[in-house]
Design a protein around this motif. Structure first.
Motif, short mmCIF file in Angstrom:
data_model
loop_
_atom_site.label_atom_id
_atom_site.label_comp_id
_atom_site.label_asym_id
_atom_site.label_seq_id
_atom_site.Cartn_x
_atom_site.Cartn_y
_atom_site.Cartn_z
N VAL A 100 0.85 -1.20 0.00
CA VAL A 100 0.00 0.00 0.00
C VAL A 100 0.88 1.25 0.00
CG1 VAL A 100 -1.69 1.31 1.34
CG2 VAL A 100 -1.86 -1.19 1.21
N PHE A 101 1.88 1.22 0.86
CA PHE A 101 2.78 2.37 0.99
C PHE A 101 3.54 2.63 -0.32
CE2 PHE A 101 6.93 4.17 2.19
CZ PHE A 101 6.52 5.30 2.89
N ARG A 102 4.10 1.55 -0.85
CA ARG A 102 4.88 1.68 -2.08
C ARG A 102 4.03 2.21 -3.23
NH1 ARG A 102 6.12 -3.77 -4.80
NH2 ARG A 102 3.94 -3.36 -5.29
N ASP A 103 2.81 1.67 -3.36
CA ASP A 103 1.93 2.13 -4.44
C ASP A 103 1.59 3.60 -4.27
OD1 ASP A 103 2.03 -0.36 -5.47
OD2 ASP A 103 0.04 -1.00 -4.76
N ALA A 104 1.34 4.00 -3.03
CA ALA A 104 0.98 5.40 -2.78
C ALA A 104 2.15 6.31 -3.13
CB ALA A 104 0.57 5.58 -1.32
N VAL A 105 3.36 5.89 -2.76
CA VAL A 105 4.54 6.71 -3.08
C VAL A 105 4.75 6.76 -4.59
CG1 VAL A 105 7.05 6.85 -2.86
CG2 VAL A 105 5.66 6.29 -0.86
N ASP A 106 4.64 5.61 -5.25
CA ASP A 106 4.83 5.58 -6.71
C ASP A 106 3.81 6.46 -7.41
OD1 ASP A 106 6.95 3.91 -6.50
OD2 ASP A 106 5.87 2.08 -7.03
N ASP A 107 2.55 6.33 -7.00
CA ASP A 107 1.50 7.13 -7.63
C ASP A 107 1.79 8.62 -7.47
OD1 ASP A 107 0.26 4.87 -8.38
OD2 ASP A 107 -1.36 4.95 -6.90
N THR A 108 2.20 8.98 -6.27
CA THR A 108 2.46 10.39 -6.02
C THR A 108 3.65 10.90 -6.82
OG1 THR A 108 1.62 10.08 -3.78
CG2 THR A 108 2.87 12.08 -4.18
N LEU A 109 4.70 10.09 -6.82
CA LEU A 109 5.92 10.53 -7.55
C LEU A 109 5.67 10.63 -9.04
CD1 LEU A 109 8.75 8.52 -5.73
CD2 LEU A 109 8.21 10.94 -5.51
N GLU A 110 4.83 9.75 -9.55
CA GLU A 110 4.60 9.74 -10.99
C GLU A 110 3.38 10.55 -11.40
OE1 GLU A 110 4.57 5.57 -11.87
OE2 GLU A 110 6.54 5.33 -10.93
N GLY A 111 2.81 11.25 -10.45
CA GLY A 111 1.72 12.18 -10.78
C GLY A 111 0.40 11.52 -11.05
N ARG A 112 0.27 10.25 -10.66
CA ARG A 112 -1.03 9.59 -10.86
C ARG A 112 -1.93 9.95 -9.68
NH1 ARG A 112 2.29 4.95 -12.41
NH2 ARG A 112 2.14 4.22 -10.28
N THR A 113 -3.14 10.23 -9.96
CA THR A 113 -4.09 10.55 -8.88
C THR A 113 -5.27 9.61 -8.96
OG1 THR A 113 -5.15 12.19 -10.29
CG2 THR A 113 -3.47 12.99 -8.77
#
Lengths: 115, 201
Positions: A100-113
């Motif tokens: 969950v944490f990794r996905d949230a960080v990846d989404d944020t870093l890559e601009g996915r919302t």
């Protein structure tokens, strides 16, 4: 001041390396130097071996690993570390949270919302 | 001072010095945690030596210590990794139990100054009813606290208490004098009122 990559790595290691040790032991017991060699292979998860044995000691005190002495094919007996049931449960818990944490960080870093 | 349980005679002088350095840098850490770190590092060295196919030389020990990292780096890593807790980051037993804590050294060192300030205020304002007495009582309380806490400014606290006592006495005398004066004035006023005369029949 902007922290350098080594500072960022040190911050990321905190709280995650111990679970990497537990994960390494999923495949079976291992002795300290072997764990260190596998963890520190690329210098990402560990910065030198200085914290390895203190970390193993703490995991043992927390009941997440247990140790036993085993004869070595190439020399004197070695202390082997193995996962306990508590260690296995803790690792499973971390696994879930980490995804969950990794996905949230990846989404944020890559601009996915998420809409 | 080095940790006697660790610096004791390691076969390698370099390892002995390394452990001594670690122990010194970890002086601020809980003794149990410190002993655990030092014991773990020593075990790493011993395990590494056992892996050698020959008796360890000082060069071998040097290489092992290099793999461990510099002592200051090890200390930084074990602190950063939460493997030890420096004393400065540990709650005191009283604080952990939720008990009220005694004033810290900085606060204690200021108690004497506060007592002196209140004492001076009490003396200056001793003729102002209640204000002077209040300041004096405050100065005495703070001064006694300062003396009991073993603060370094005991002289200031003592002076503050002395001034407060003088100010309190003057203040009490002033209040007593004021009441006496008013009472006397009331008597004089009453005596100056002519007594009603009986109506003539």
């Amino acid at each position: 001041m902007v922290p350098g990559s080594s500072t960022i790595l040190a911050q990321l290691r905190r709280g995650s390396v111990e679970y990497c040790v537990l994960a390494l032991l999923q495949g079976g017991p291992a002795y300290g130097l072997d764990i260190g060699a596998r963890l520190g292979r690329d210098g990402v998860l560990m910065n030198g071996d200085g914290t390895l044995y203190p970390l193993l000691s703490r995991l043992r005190k927390q009941g997440l690993v247990e140790t036993h002495w085993q004869e070595s094919p190439s020399g004197p007996p070695r202390r082997y570390y193995a996962l306990t049931d508590d260690g296995r449960a803790q690792l499973a818990e971390f696994h879930q949270v980490w995804h969950v944490f990794r996905d949230a960080v990846d989404d944020t870093l890559e601009g996915r919302t998420h809409d | 001072m080095t940790d006697p349980t660790v610096s004791a005679s390691h076969p390698s002088a370099a390892v002995g010095r390394y452990l001594d350095d670690l122990a010194r840098m970890l002086h601020d850490v809980d003794p149990v945690e410190r002993a655990d770190v030092l014991g773990s590092v020593r075990e790493y060295v011993d395990d590494s030596v056992r892996e050698l196919a020959h008796p360890a030389t000082e060069d071998d020990y040097g290489e092992i210590l290099t793999r461990l990292g510099r002592p200051e780096q090890v200390v930084a890593d074990v602190v950063d990794g939460g493997l030890v807790t420096p004393a400065t980051a540990r709650p005191t037993p009283a604080a952990a139990a939720g008990a009220p804590t005694a004033p810290g050294p900085a606060a204690r060192s200021r108690l004497g100054e506060v007592a002196l300030g209140l004492g001076v205020g009490a003396l200056v304002l001793c003729l102002v009813p209640l204000v002077g007495a209040g300041l004096a009582i405050g100065a005495i309380v703070v001064g006694v606290l300062a003396l009991r806490s073993g603060t370094a400014s005991r002289g200031l606290a003592g002076t503050g208490i002395g001034l407060a006592v003088v100010g309190l006495l003057v203040s009490i005398l002033a209040i007593v004098g004021l009441f006496t004066f008013r009472a006397a004035g009331t008597v004089v006023e009453e005596s100056s009122i002519p007594a009603p005369t009986a109506p003539a029949n």
